[in-house]
Design an enzyme around this catalytic site. Structure first.
Site, PDB file in Angstrom:
ATOM      1  NE  ARG A 162      41.187  31.469  36.276  1.00 11.84           N
ATOM      2  CZ  ARG A 162      39.671  30.427  36.417  1.00 11.84           C
ATOM      3  NH1 ARG A 162      39.570  29.788  36.721  1.00 11.84           N
ATOM      4  NH2 ARG A 162      39.036  31.244  36.318  1.00 11.84           N
ATOM      5  CB  SER A 237      40.454  37.301  38.307  1.00 11.76           C
ATOM      6  OG  SER A 237      38.581  36.675  37.962  1.00 11.76           O
ATOM      7  CD  GLU A 333      43.461  34.097  36.133  1.00  5.36           C
ATOM      8  OE1 GLU A 333      43.293  34.964  34.763  1.00  5.36           O
ATOM      9  OE2 GLU A 333      42.701  34.164  36.718  1.00  5.36           O
TER      10      GLU A 333
HETATM   11  N1  EPU Z   1      34.138  38.963  47.090  1.00  5.71           N
HETATM   12  C1  EPU Z   1      34.006  40.571  47.215  1.00  5.71           C
HETATM   13  N2  EPU Z   1      34.047  41.506  46.580  1.00  5.71           N
HETATM   14  C2  EPU Z   1      33.872  41.474  45.423  1.00  5.71           C
HETATM   15  C3  EPU Z   1      34.074  40.711  44.608  1.00  5.71           C
HETATM   16  C4  EPU Z   1      33.458  39.608  46.180  1.00  5.71           C
HETATM   17  O1  EPU Z   1      33.825  39.481  48.741  1.00  5.71           O
HETATM   18  O2  EPU Z   1      34.137  42.550  45.225  1.00  5.71           O
HETATM   19  C5  EPU Z   1      33.760  37.617  47.550  1.00  5.71           C
HETATM   20  C6  EPU Z   1      32.376  36.840  47.566  1.00  5.71           C
HETATM   21  O3  EPU Z   1      32.566  36.617  49.036  1.00  5.71           O
HETATM   22  C7  EPU Z   1      32.050  36.179  46.829  1.00  5.71           C
HETATM   23  C8  EPU Z   1      33.475  35.623  46.830  1.00  5.71           C
HETATM   24  O4  EPU Z   1      33.872  36.449  46.654  1.00  5.71           O
HETATM   25  O5  EPU Z   1      31.288  34.956  46.919  1.00  5.71           O
HETATM   26  C9  EPU Z   1      33.861  35.148  45.456  1.00  5.71           C
HETATM   27  O6  EPU Z   1      33.409  35.802  43.796  1.00  5.71           O
HETATM   28  P1  EPU Z   1      32.922  35.552  42.530  1.00  5.71           P
HETATM   29  O7  EPU Z   1      31.539  34.821  42.691  1.00  5.71           O
HETATM   30  O8  EPU Z   1      32.394  36.523  42.033  1.00  5.71           O
HETATM   31  O9  EPU Z   1      34.339  34.360  42.467  1.00  5.71           O
HETATM   32  P2  EPU Z   1      36.128  34.962  42.468  1.00  5.71           P
HETATM   33  O10 EPU Z   1      36.196  34.541  43.266  1.00  5.71           O
HETATM   34  O11 EPU Z   1      35.922  36.108  42.643  1.00  5.71           O
HETATM   35  C10 EPU Z   1      36.124  32.704  39.948  1.00  5.71           C
HETATM   36  C11 EPU Z   1      37.140  33.452  38.603  1.00  5.71           C
HETATM   37  C12 EPU Z   1      36.583  33.997  37.749  1.00  5.71           C
HETATM   38  C13 EPU Z   1      35.279  33.345  37.168  1.00  5.71           C
HETATM   39  C14 EPU Z   1      34.076  33.439  38.614  1.00  5.71           C
HETATM   40  C15 EPU Z   1      32.930  32.700  38.420  1.00  5.71           C
HETATM   41  C16 EPU Z   1      39.693  33.077  39.403  1.00  5.71           C
HETATM   42  C17 EPU Z   1      40.263  34.248  39.957  1.00  5.71           C
HETATM   43  N3  EPU Z   1      38.211  34.133  39.577  1.00  5.71           N
HETATM   44  O12 EPU Z   1      35.959  34.443  40.479  1.00  5.71           O
HETATM   45  O13 EPU Z   1      37.510  33.899  36.554  1.00  5.71           O
HETATM   46  O14 EPU Z   1      34.444  33.701  36.853  1.00  5.71           O
HETATM   47  O15 EPU Z   1      34.889  32.849  39.983  1.00  5.71           O
HETATM   48  O16 EPU Z   1      33.131  31.597  38.948  1.00  5.71           O
HETATM   49  O17 EPU Z   1      39.516  31.303  40.213  1.00  5.71           O
HETATM   50  C18 EPU Z   1      39.523  34.825  35.275  1.00  5.71           C
HETATM   51  O18 EPU Z   1      39.986  34.188  35.434  1.00  5.71           O
HETATM   52  O19 EPU Z   1      39.657  36.295  35.135  1.00  5.71           O
HETATM   53  C19 EPU Z   1      37.916  35.061  35.867  1.00  5.71           C
HETATM   54  C20 EPU Z   1      36.761  35.936  35.457  1.00  5.71           C
END
Ligand code: EPU
Length: 338
Positions: A162, A237, A333
């Site tokens: 990012r 995010s 972010e």
């Molecule tokens: N989780 C929770 N609670 C929640 C949601 C998630 O505990 O409400 C935990 C779970 O353990 C899950 C982990 O967080 O396995 C990761 O969640 P998720 O797979 O939804 O991905 P993220 O890390 O929250 C990142 C990116 C997203 C991207 C997704 C998929 C960042 C800051 N965010 O989210 O990007 O779509 O991975 O690759 O890196 C964005 O940048 O705007 C964005 C949406």
């Protein structure tokens, strides 16, 4: 050149925050951009594009340039690949769909990311193990002081998680006008290692997914978890996933044995910010019209008439709670403006 005054920016930011721009000009071509940058007697410029990674916290006493540069052209094509030049104002998701219709591979994992093509490299958009840096050949950007177009190779963009040159040293100095992307025409190299994507494809009974299968799975996952900004204002995010050192990880995993993490190079661990926020019990909570999304704790939402300041107060509350419980500092972010 006609410059509008006192324009509401509510339609131009996906959080749907009502703030006003003192001056506003829509930019439809490079000549207009150049002329706008040469205007005298106006306050500092602010460049607005898809407005999807932005939290506006106050009226802008600035000259807002709304970048609406459109167009796609082929720069190079052979049997196996195509390089496309996409103007900055093209909507990203529409572009992804357009490439899929033509069976061009590379953007399928990046479906349904809000915003425009020109801003995608600034924060190196990424999802499901793929980032724009994986397909980007070069960026074209107007150098604000000289109004010349400079070209940046992939390497010169200095991409990180990012992050890029345009978010750091180049901030305020360059306006990305077009992006060249290299896409495959056959033997697409897809990435389906990301666990939730793998699971979605398995559930659909797809063992050898094509690029359209991947895009459809990504669209399904994202639609379930992430709110549509047209229905509920948000900027995706809100925070980056923090990266912590080995020593900190060892300390936390004793206290929180369920702590999820992705091990990175050099003894560092990336921790999902969504998990940290969820553990602090913010998921689905609402403070006036500012809230935390019920399906994804990393997404802050505007339930209607939240001000940017209210969203920012909520973000600060979350940061303070995560810092006090986990000793981890969450970094936004989204760009906070005002
Ligand atoms: N989780 C929770 N609670 C929640 C949601 C998630 O505990 O409400 C935990 C779970 O353990 C899950 C982990 O967080 O396995 C990761 O969640 P998720 O797979 O939804 O991905 P993220 O890390 O929250 C990142 C990116 C997203 C991207 C997704 C998929 C960042 C800051 N965010 O989210 O990007 O779509 O991975 O690759 O890196 C964005 O940048 O705007 C964005 C949406």
């Amino acid at each position: 050149m006609i410059i509008q005054e006192n324009v509401s920016l509510k339609p131009y930011n996906t959080f749907g925050i009502e703030v006003r721009a003192r001056y506003f000009k829509e930019i439809n071509n490079l000549a207009e951009l150049k002329s706008a940058l040469e205007l005298k007697g106006y306050p500092e410029i602010f460049v607005l594009s898809g407005g999807s990674n932005l939290l506006l916290t106050a009226d802008l006493d600035r000259l807002v340039l709304y970048l609406n540069l459109k167009g796609k052209e082929i720069v190079h094509e052979d049997d196996s690949e195509i390089v496309l030049r996409i103007m900055a104002g093209e909507n990203w998701h529409d572009l992804v769909l357009w490439t899929l219709e033509r069976n061009y591979g590379g953007l399928e994992s990046l479906a349904l990311i809000p915003g425009n093509t020109g801003t995608a490299p600034i924060q190196n958009i990424g999802a499901y193990g793929v980032e724009i840096k994986d397909v980007l050949v070069r960026c074209h950007a107007m150098h604000v002081p000289s109004r010349e177009i400079h070209t940046f190779s992939n390497e010169a963009c200095n991409f990180g998680y990012r992050d890029s040159f345009f978010k750091r040293e180049g901030k305020g100095l360059y306006i990305i006008t077009a992006v060249d992307l290299r896409l495959s025409k056959k033997e697409h190299k897809t990435n389906v290692n990301y666990a939730p994507l793998k699971a979605e494809l398995a559930e659909r009974g797809i063992s050898e997914p094509g690029i359209k299968d991947i895009a459809n799975a990504v669209i399904a996952i994202r639609s379930r978890k992430l709110p549509d900004p047209k229905e509920l204002g948000n900027s995706g995010s809100f925070f980056k996933n923090p990266v912590i050192e080995d020593s900190k990880y060892k300390e936390l995993i004793i206290k929180f044995p369920d702590l999820p993490s992705y091990e990175m190079a050099e003894g560092q661990y990336k921790i999902p910010a969504a998990w940290l926020i969820d553990q602090c019990d913010f998921k689905g909570k609402r403070f006036g019209d500012a809230g935390v999304h019920k399906n994804q704790a990393l997404v802050l939402v505007n339930h209607g008439n939240a001000s940017g300041k209210e969203i920012l107060d909520l973000a600060r509350k979350i940061q303070a709670e995560v810092a006090s419980i986990f000793g981890i500092e969450l970094m936004p972010e989204v760009n906070i403006i005002g």
